[in-house]
Design a protein around this motif. Structure first.
Motif, PDB file in Angstrom:
ATOM      1  N   LEU A 110       0.823  -1.211   0.000  1.00  0.00           N
ATOM      2  CA  LEU A 110       0.000   0.000   0.000  1.00  0.00           C
ATOM      3  C   LEU A 110       0.856   1.261   0.000  1.00  0.00           C
ATOM      4  O   LEU A 110       0.390   2.328  -0.429  1.00  0.00           O
ATOM      5  CB  LEU A 110      -0.934  -0.007   1.215  1.00  0.00           C
ATOM      6  N   MET A 111       2.086   1.159   0.455  1.00  0.00           N
ATOM      7  CA  MET A 111       2.977   2.315   0.429  1.00  0.00           C
ATOM      8  C   MET A 111       3.242   2.778  -1.002  1.00  0.00           C
ATOM      9  O   MET A 111       3.577   3.941  -1.251  1.00  0.00           O
ATOM     10  CB  MET A 111       4.301   1.966   1.127  1.00  0.00           C
ATOM     11  N   GLY A 112       3.063   1.847  -1.938  1.00  0.00           N
ATOM     12  CA  GLY A 112       3.286   2.192  -3.335  1.00  0.00           C
ATOM     13  C   GLY A 112       2.204   3.069  -3.946  1.00  0.00           C
ATOM     14  O   GLY A 112       2.351   3.536  -5.085  1.00  0.00           O
ATOM     15  N   ILE A 113       1.102   3.298  -3.208  1.00  0.00           N
ATOM     16  CA  ILE A 113       0.033   4.144  -3.768  1.00  0.00           C
ATOM     17  C   ILE A 113      -0.220   5.399  -2.936  1.00  0.00           C
ATOM     18  O   ILE A 113      -1.238   6.056  -3.093  1.00  0.00           O
ATOM     19  CB  ILE A 113      -1.280   3.346  -3.924  1.00  0.00           C
ATOM     20  N   VAL A 114       0.705   5.705  -2.000  1.00  0.00           N
ATOM     21  CA  VAL A 114       0.523   6.920  -1.200  1.00  0.00           C
ATOM     22  C   VAL A 114       0.591   8.149  -2.109  1.00  0.00           C
ATOM     23  O   VAL A 114       1.291   8.155  -3.125  1.00  0.00           O
ATOM     24  CB  VAL A 114       1.566   7.032  -0.069  1.00  0.00           C
ATOM     25  N   LYS A 115      -0.126   9.197  -1.694  1.00  0.00           N
ATOM     26  CA  LYS A 115      -0.242  10.385  -2.544  1.00  0.00           C
ATOM     27  C   LYS A 115       0.550  11.581  -2.016  1.00  0.00           C
ATOM     28  O   LYS A 115       0.770  12.543  -2.746  1.00  0.00           O
ATOM     29  CB  LYS A 115      -1.719  10.798  -2.672  1.00  0.00           C
TER      30      LYS A 115
ATOM     31  N   ARG B 229       7.312   3.622  -7.059  1.00  0.00           N
ATOM     32  CA  ARG B 229       6.100   2.993  -6.523  1.00  0.00           C
ATOM     33  C   ARG B 229       6.133   1.477  -6.764  1.00  0.00           C
ATOM     34  O   ARG B 229       5.714   0.686  -5.913  1.00  0.00           O
ATOM     35  CB  ARG B 229       4.853   3.602  -7.165  1.00  0.00           C
ATOM     36  N   TRP B 230       6.622   1.078  -7.919  1.00  0.00           N
ATOM     37  CA  TRP B 230       6.698  -0.346  -8.221  1.00  0.00           C
ATOM     38  C   TRP B 230       7.688  -1.065  -7.301  1.00  0.00           C
ATOM     39  O   TRP B 230       7.531  -2.250  -7.005  1.00  0.00           O
ATOM     40  CB  TRP B 230       7.069  -0.560  -9.687  1.00  0.00           C
ATOM     41  N   ILE B 231       8.734  -0.344  -6.837  1.00  0.00           N
ATOM     42  CA  ILE B 231       9.672  -0.938  -5.878  1.00  0.00           C
ATOM     43  C   ILE B 231       8.918  -1.379  -4.630  1.00  0.00           C
ATOM     44  O   ILE B 231       9.065  -2.506  -4.140  1.00  0.00           O
ATOM     45  CB  ILE B 231      10.788   0.067  -5.518  1.00  0.00           C
ATOM     46  N   PHE B 232       8.061  -0.503  -4.096  1.00  0.00           N
ATOM     47  CA  PHE B 232       7.275  -0.821  -2.903  1.00  0.00           C
ATOM     48  C   PHE B 232       6.250  -1.921  -3.171  1.00  0.00           C
ATOM     49  O   PHE B 232       6.099  -2.865  -2.394  1.00  0.00           O
ATOM     50  CB  PHE B 232       6.547   0.425  -2.396  1.00  0.00           C
ATOM     51  N   ILE B 233       5.535  -1.803  -4.284  1.00  0.00           N
ATOM     52  CA  ILE B 233       4.429  -2.725  -4.573  1.00  0.00           C
ATOM     53  C   ILE B 233       4.932  -4.151  -4.781  1.00  0.00           C
ATOM     54  O   ILE B 233       4.430  -5.107  -4.162  1.00  0.00           O
ATOM     55  CB  ILE B 233       3.631  -2.240  -5.802  1.00  0.00           C
TER      56      ILE B 233
END
Length: 503
Positions: free
Chosen positions: A122-127, A201-205
């Motif tokens: 979910l960290m990969g979609i933070v705004k 973001r992809w790194i986190f996801i």
């Protein structure tokens, strides 16, 4: 036969095996049993910690791929996202280890893995900054139980003189994670724009989803305690429990044989399994734990300074983001190899302090090189952080093992190790703010602060060494048992006159 997933949530009681001696197990191949345990336990534990360290440290890789700019963050705000992780991480470590005593490791550890894997995804979609801050807080909550839990778990399978090598194999996953993180970030960053998402973001996801998948597998591949290990025969299980219970005993020598000559004066203490707050309070009031925390800070501040900022330090030497990611790899691989070699020598020598002290000295040399290198020679800074990392990673498992060797009684050891790691990891919160963006590229303040903590760690090693030596000498003079029974000595734990501290 016991099954791996016992029907109860507490360790089953074994029959009284006080009549057994080492001769009772003479026909068993101890080395073969240890190899069997190593193959079943260590690879999975190392994988869990690799993913844990990967997920807490990949924010450093995401930073140089545009995280800060895309979320409109300032340098201090980025540092706060690093710091807040350690506040929740430290707060929940002691409670988690106490829960581990009540629940099976094969249930508790995979559950917290699923939790932090979901948070990471979910960290990969933070705004914005606030979203990232909240995600990092809950990542600390979820990850809090893994390292102290596994460090304690290893002591429930292996004797004192065998622990550091296993701790190093498990902890070397952290250095492998550093190398793996750089390689993964290098590849995943190429996905920039896929699905309308930035590469960071992809790194986190993707790394978060990987953790969740491994967590479900871990439920089936993790074993709980020797008493319920299905890969051991019933006789082998009794032997493993026996050797843990009476490792190095001098009391009732007809019943017990010394395991190693250098631990012949170690405790004759059967592990006390019933929960009592007395043992937890004993841990909080034990001087050695609080002195050891300064040693821990001397190691962990540089550890997190390197793991969170190494990509940025290298990039600011004039390298591209991609090259900076790749240049972290040889540093971590070398540190991992040195960690395992050092642990093997330490276990075979039966001593801890020289290797912890030596690792701190090597780390100090590395930071001295980095802080004194002229701006015109960036390669010298790289050499400095390389040397520092090679000192940090061998020292860390040595320090963890040193304290665990000197805490007797499973409950006190569980609480004591959790206190050490929880309070010690506040060093990570401090180190998160050592390297400020406006100090780039030399980071003089950050390197100087690391040296200060290393100096405090070296002093603390000396206090522990001479303190242990004085107590051991006093116990040699007054004798071992004072007419106490084995049960009374067990309740005294490392305060027993028969206990000898490992130096």
């Amino acid at each position: 036969m016991f099954s791996k997933k016992g029907s109860t949530q507490v360790r089953p009681a074994l029959p009284d095996d006080g009549h057994l001696t080492r001769a009772s197990f003479a026909h068993l191949d101890e080395k073969a049993i240890l190899r069997k345990m190593d193959l079943r336990l260590i690879p999975m534990l190392a994988l869990l910690y690799l993913l844990s360290f990967l997920d807490r440290g990949n924010i450093g890789n995401a930073r140089i791929e545009g995280l800060v700019d895309d979320l409109g963050m300032t340098g201090p705000e980025y540092n706060w996202t690093l710091t807040i992780f350690f506040f929740s991480y430290c707060f929940f470590e002691v409670p988690s280890n106490l829960v581990l005593k009540k629940l099976r490791p094969s249930v508790w550890l995979p559950c917290i893995m699923v939790a932090w894997g979901l948070v990471m995804t979910l960290m990969g979609i933070v705004k914005n900054y606030k979203g990232l801050l909240i995600a990092r807080f809950f990542l600390g909550v979820a990850e809090a139980g893994l390292f102290p839990g596994v460090a304690y778990y290893i002591t429930m399978w292996y004797c004192r003189h065998e622990a550091q090598w296993r701790q190093a194999l498990f902890f070397s996953a952290a250095s492998v994670a550093g190398a793996f993180s750089g390689l993964l970030a290098f590849g995943i960053a190429k996905m920039d724009g896929v699905g309308g998402l930035e590469g960071w973001r992809w790194i986190f996801i993707l790394e978060g989803l990987l953790t969740v998948v491994v967590a479900f597998a871990a439920f089936y591949f993790l074993y709980d305690f020797p008493e319920t290990a299905s890969f051991l025969t019933e006789e082998e299980r009794k032997f493993v429990v026996w050797r843990l219970r009476y490792q190095g005993s001098k009391v009732e020598t007809a019943m017990v044989e010394d395991i190693r000559s250098n631990t012949k004066n170690a405790p004759a203490v059967a592990e006390v399994e019933e929960f009592e707050w007395k043992y937890v309070l004993d841990a909080f009031s034990d001087w050695q734990i609080w002195v050891n925390i300064f040693v821990y800070w001397g190691i962990v501040c540089p550890l997190y300074g390197i793991s969170l900022f190494l990509p940025s330090i290298i990039k600011n030497l004039g390298y591209s983001s991609s090259k900076a990611q790749l240049l972290t790899v040889p540093i971590y691989i070398t540190a991992s190899i040195l960690s395992v070699i050092t642990a093997w020598v330490s276990d075979n020598r039966g001593i801890r302090s020289p290797f912890v002290f030596g690792g701190l000295c090597l780390t100090a040399i590395g930071f001295i090189i980095a802080i004194s290198a002229p701006p015109s020679v960036p390669g010298l800074v790289y050499a400095g952080v390389f040397i520092a990392t090679c000192g940090i990673y061998p020292a860390f498992p040595g320090n963890i093992t040193w304290l665990s060797n000197n805490l007797s009684g499973s409950l006190k050891r569980s609480a004591g190790m959790a206190i050490q790691i929880a309070v010690g990891n506040l060093g990570g919160a401090m180190a998160s703010n050592f390297y400020r963006s406006n100090d780039a590229p030399r980071y003089t303040l950050g390197h100087a602060l690391e040296l200060g903590f290393i100096g405090a760690g070296l002093i603390a090693v000396g206090i522990l060494f001479f303190g242990y030596k004085r107590i051991n000498a006093k116990r040699e003079r007054i004798g071992d048992d004072h007419g106490l029974t084995v049960q009374e000595m067990a309740r005294l734990g490392d305060k027993s006159p028969g206990f000898r501290y490992v130096l």
